[in-house]
Design a protein around this motif. Structure first.
Motif, PDB file in Angstrom:
ATOM      1  N   PHE A  61     -24.236  29.508-110.274  1.00 60.41           N
ATOM      2  CA  PHE A  61     -24.198  30.913-110.698  1.00 60.41           C
ATOM      3  C   PHE A  61     -25.225  31.724-109.916  1.00 60.41           C
ATOM      4  O   PHE A  61     -24.939  32.820-109.416  1.00 60.41           O
ATOM      5  N   GLU A  62     -26.445  31.182-109.829  1.00 64.24           N
ATOM      6  CA  GLU A  62     -27.526  31.889-109.145  1.00 64.24           C
ATOM      7  C   GLU A  62     -27.271  31.986-107.643  1.00 64.24           C
ATOM      8  O   GLU A  62     -27.544  33.024-107.022  1.00 64.24           O
ATOM      9  N   ILE A  63     -26.736  30.934-107.056  1.00 63.91           N
ATOM     10  CA  ILE A  63     -26.405  30.979-105.627  1.00 63.91           C
ATOM     11  C   ILE A  63     -25.393  32.082-105.371  1.00 63.91           C
ATOM     12  O   ILE A  63     -25.535  32.883-104.432  1.00 63.91           O
ATOM     13  N   CYS A  64     -24.368  32.153-106.213  1.00 68.09           N
ATOM     14  CA  CYS A  64     -23.341  33.180-106.055  1.00 68.09           C
ATOM     15  C   CYS A  64     -23.947  34.574-106.177  1.00 68.09           C
ATOM     16  O   CYS A  64     -23.668  35.457-105.360  1.00 68.09           O
ATOM     17  N   ARG A  65     -24.791  34.762-107.181  1.00 66.90           N
ATOM     18  CA  ARG A  65     -25.418  36.069-107.385  1.00 66.90           C
ATOM     19  C   ARG A  65     -26.246  36.469-106.165  1.00 66.90           C
ATOM     20  O   ARG A  65     -26.195  37.614-105.704  1.00 66.90           O
ATOM     21  N   ARG A  66     -26.995  35.521-105.617  1.00 66.00           N
ATOM     22  CA  ARG A  66     -27.843  35.830-104.464  1.00 66.00           C
ATOM     23  C   ARG A  66     -27.022  36.095-103.206  1.00 66.00           C
ATOM     24  O   ARG A  66     -27.392  36.930-102.373  1.00 66.00           O
ATOM     25  N   LEU A  67     -25.911  35.392-103.060  1.00 61.27           N
ATOM     26  CA  LEU A  67     -25.024  35.678-101.925  1.00 61.27           C
ATOM     27  C   LEU A  67     -24.528  37.114-101.988  1.00 61.27           C
ATOM     28  O   LEU A  67     -24.481  37.811-100.961  1.00 61.27           O
ATOM     29  N   GLN A  72     -22.995  39.283 -98.886  1.00 59.82           N
ATOM     30  CA  GLN A  72     -21.939  38.340 -98.527  1.00 59.82           C
ATOM     31  C   GLN A  72     -20.729  38.572 -99.443  1.00 59.82           C
ATOM     32  O   GLN A  72     -20.820  38.430-100.644  1.00 59.82           O
ATOM     33  N   ASP A  73     -19.591  38.939 -98.849  1.00 56.72           N
ATOM     34  CA  ASP A  73     -18.404  39.223 -99.661  1.00 56.72           C
ATOM     35  C   ASP A  73     -17.314  38.160 -99.498  1.00 56.72           C
ATOM     36  O   ASP A  73     -16.154  38.393 -99.838  1.00 56.72           O
ATOM     37  N   LEU A  74     -17.685  36.989 -98.996  1.00 56.55           N
ATOM     38  CA  LEU A  74     -16.716  35.914 -98.836  1.00 56.55           C
ATOM     39  C   LEU A  74     -16.201  35.444-100.196  1.00 56.55           C
ATOM     40  O   LEU A  74     -16.916  35.539-101.199  1.00 56.55           O
ATOM     41  N   PRO A  75     -14.962  34.937-100.261  1.00 56.57           N
ATOM     42  CA  PRO A  75     -14.469  34.378-101.522  1.00 56.57           C
ATOM     43  C   PRO A  75     -15.313  33.189-101.951  1.00 56.57           C
ATOM     44  O   PRO A  75     -15.588  32.292-101.143  1.00 56.57           O
ATOM     45  N   VAL A  76     -15.747  33.188-103.206  1.00 51.72           N
ATOM     46  CA  VAL A  76     -16.558  32.105-103.752  1.00 51.72           C
ATOM     47  C   VAL A  76     -15.801  31.442-104.898  1.00 51.72           C
ATOM     48  O   VAL A  76     -15.398  32.112-105.852  1.00 51.72           O
ATOM     49  N   ILE A  77     -15.612  30.139-104.786  1.00 53.68           N
ATOM     50  CA  ILE A  77     -14.987  29.351-105.848  1.00 53.68           C
ATOM     51  C   ILE A  77     -16.062  28.469-106.476  1.00 53.68           C
ATOM     52  O   ILE A  77     -16.672  27.656-105.784  1.00 53.68           O
ATOM     53  N   LEU A  78     -16.319  28.667-107.762  1.00 47.10           N
ATOM     54  CA  LEU A  78     -17.274  27.827-108.469  1.00 47.10           C
ATOM     55  C   LEU A  78     -16.571  26.581-108.985  1.00 47.10           C
ATOM     56  O   LEU A  78     -15.464  26.661-109.521  1.00 47.10           O
ATOM     57  N   VAL A  79     -17.219  25.434-108.831  1.00 45.53           N
ATOM     58  CA  VAL A  79     -16.655  24.153-109.255  1.00 45.53           C
ATOM     59  C   VAL A  79     -17.563  23.563-110.328  1.00 45.53           C
ATOM     60  O   VAL A  79     -18.766  23.438-110.118  1.00 45.53           O
ATOM     61  N   THR A  80     -16.988  23.198-111.471  1.00 43.10           N
ATOM     62  CA  THR A  80     -17.821  22.715-112.566  1.00 43.10           C
ATOM     63  C   THR A  80     -17.036  21.824-113.512  1.00 43.10           C
ATOM     64  O   THR A  80     -15.809  21.891-113.578  1.00 43.10           O
ATOM     65  N   ALA A  81     -17.764  20.997-114.232  1.00 44.48           N
ATOM     66  CA  ALA A  81     -17.153  20.167-115.270  1.00 44.48           C
ATOM     67  C   ALA A  81     -17.036  20.926-116.577  1.00 44.48           C
ATOM     68  O   ALA A  81     -16.371  20.475-117.503  1.00 44.48           O
ATOM     69  N   PHE A  90     -19.307  34.118-117.249  1.00 48.67           N
ATOM     70  CA  PHE A  90     -20.634  34.212-116.640  1.00 48.67           C
ATOM     71  C   PHE A  90     -20.537  34.043-115.130  1.00 48.67           C
ATOM     72  O   PHE A  90     -21.168  34.782-114.369  1.00 48.67           O
ATOM     73  N   GLY A  91     -19.742  33.068-114.699  1.00 46.59           N
ATOM     74  CA  GLY A  91     -19.580  32.838-113.271  1.00 46.59           C
ATOM     75  C   GLY A  91     -18.899  34.004-112.573  1.00 46.59           C
ATOM     76  O   GLY A  91     -19.307  34.419-111.477  1.00 46.59           O
ATOM     77  N   LEU A  92     -17.881  34.551-113.191  1.00 46.81           N
ATOM     78  CA  LEU A  92     -17.171  35.679-112.592  1.00 46.81           C
ATOM     79  C   LEU A  92     -18.061  36.909-112.524  1.00 46.81           C
ATOM     80  O   LEU A  92     -18.036  37.662-111.548  1.00 46.81           O
ATOM     81  N   ASP A  93     -18.861  37.112-113.556  1.00 47.70           N
ATOM     82  CA  ASP A  93     -19.794  38.235-113.544  1.00 47.70           C
ATOM     83  C   ASP A  93     -20.880  38.052-112.492  1.00 47.70           C
ATOM     84  O   ASP A  93     -21.462  39.034-112.023  1.00 47.70           O
ATOM     85  N   ALA A  94     -21.182  36.811-112.145  1.00 48.24           N
ATOM     86  CA  ALA A  94     -22.166  36.546-111.101  1.00 48.24           C
ATOM     87  C   ALA A  94     -21.607  36.860-109.715  1.00 48.24           C
ATOM     88  O   ALA A  94     -22.338  36.859-108.724  1.00 48.24           O
TER      89      ALA A  94
END
Length: 226
Positions: A61-67, A72-81, A90-94
């Protein structure tokens, strides 16, 4: 071929993802922590990123927010269990574009990356409706020349509704286009984000509104302030 950044602290999983993306023809860079991810992103432009959420010291989440803060406007896909709706929100808002739950098939990750890259390539640079203007490259929204603060996901939702106006979009269509899949998200997340965007448009006095089309979904109506 696209340049993909993979952030995964499990060496075996990182190797599997790299191989799967590489077999698709992509050039893959794998790093194991947030600092390395941000350093790599500064040094070399990537076309997309797949980031594990559960990482040591700095979460996905934090990495995405900082990007996003870095521009950085590249597509970001978060991967999680974790598959809780609150975690996805939360991830989408980040600033994430998509959310993939473990375990997953590499073919699905490849498909989602292809979809996001295709939409980025096909999109026009400016989308407008009445006094609302969306700069797709800068990911910046304005109403009558005044900035309209939107999260990345809110921006994508409004863009999709503007591009489809005056036709109504179903919740499934919105999930497919904005979230990347209608099969892995609760449709109520669309209602939640529509509510967010409605409130912001109303507060800005925008000359458009999002209308609920009973039995169908949502449509953008132009010419009605708030």
């Amino acid at each position: 071929m696209a340049k993909i950044l993979v952030v995964e602290d499990d060496p075996e999983m990182g190797a599997l993802v790299a191989q799967g993306l590489g077999d698709e023809g992509h050039a893959v860079t794998v790093v194991t922590d947030g600092i390395a991810a941000l350093t790599a992103a500064r040094a070399d432009p990537f076309d997309a990123a797949a980031i594990d959420v559960m990482l040591p010291e700095m979460s996905g989440f934090e990495i995405c927010r900082r990007l996003r803060e870095m521009g950085q406007d590249l597509p970001v896909i978060l991967v999680t269990a974790r598959d809780a709706v609150d975690d996805r929100v939360f991830g989408l808002d980040a600033g994430a574009d998509d959310y993939l739950t473990k375990p997953f098939a590499i073919a699905e990750l490849n498909a989602r990356i292809r979809a996001h890259l295709r939409r980025r390539a096909a999109g026009s640079t400016v989308v407008e409706a009445a006094d609302v203007r969306l700069d797709v490259v800068a990911v910046r929204a304005s109403v009558g020349g005044r900035d309209l603060p939107l999260s990345v996901k809110e921006f994508s939702l409004l863009r999709y509704l503007i591009q489809g106006s005056p036709e109504a979009r179903s919740r499934r269509d919105v999930l497919d286009e904005v979230w990347g899949s209608a099969d892995h998200f609760d449709p109520t997340i669309v209602d939640q984000y529509v509510s967010y965007v409605r409130k912001k448009l109303h507060a800005a006095g925008a000359g458009v509104r999002i209308r609920t089309v009973r039995g169908v979904g949502y449509a953008l109506e132009v010419g009605t302030a708030g």
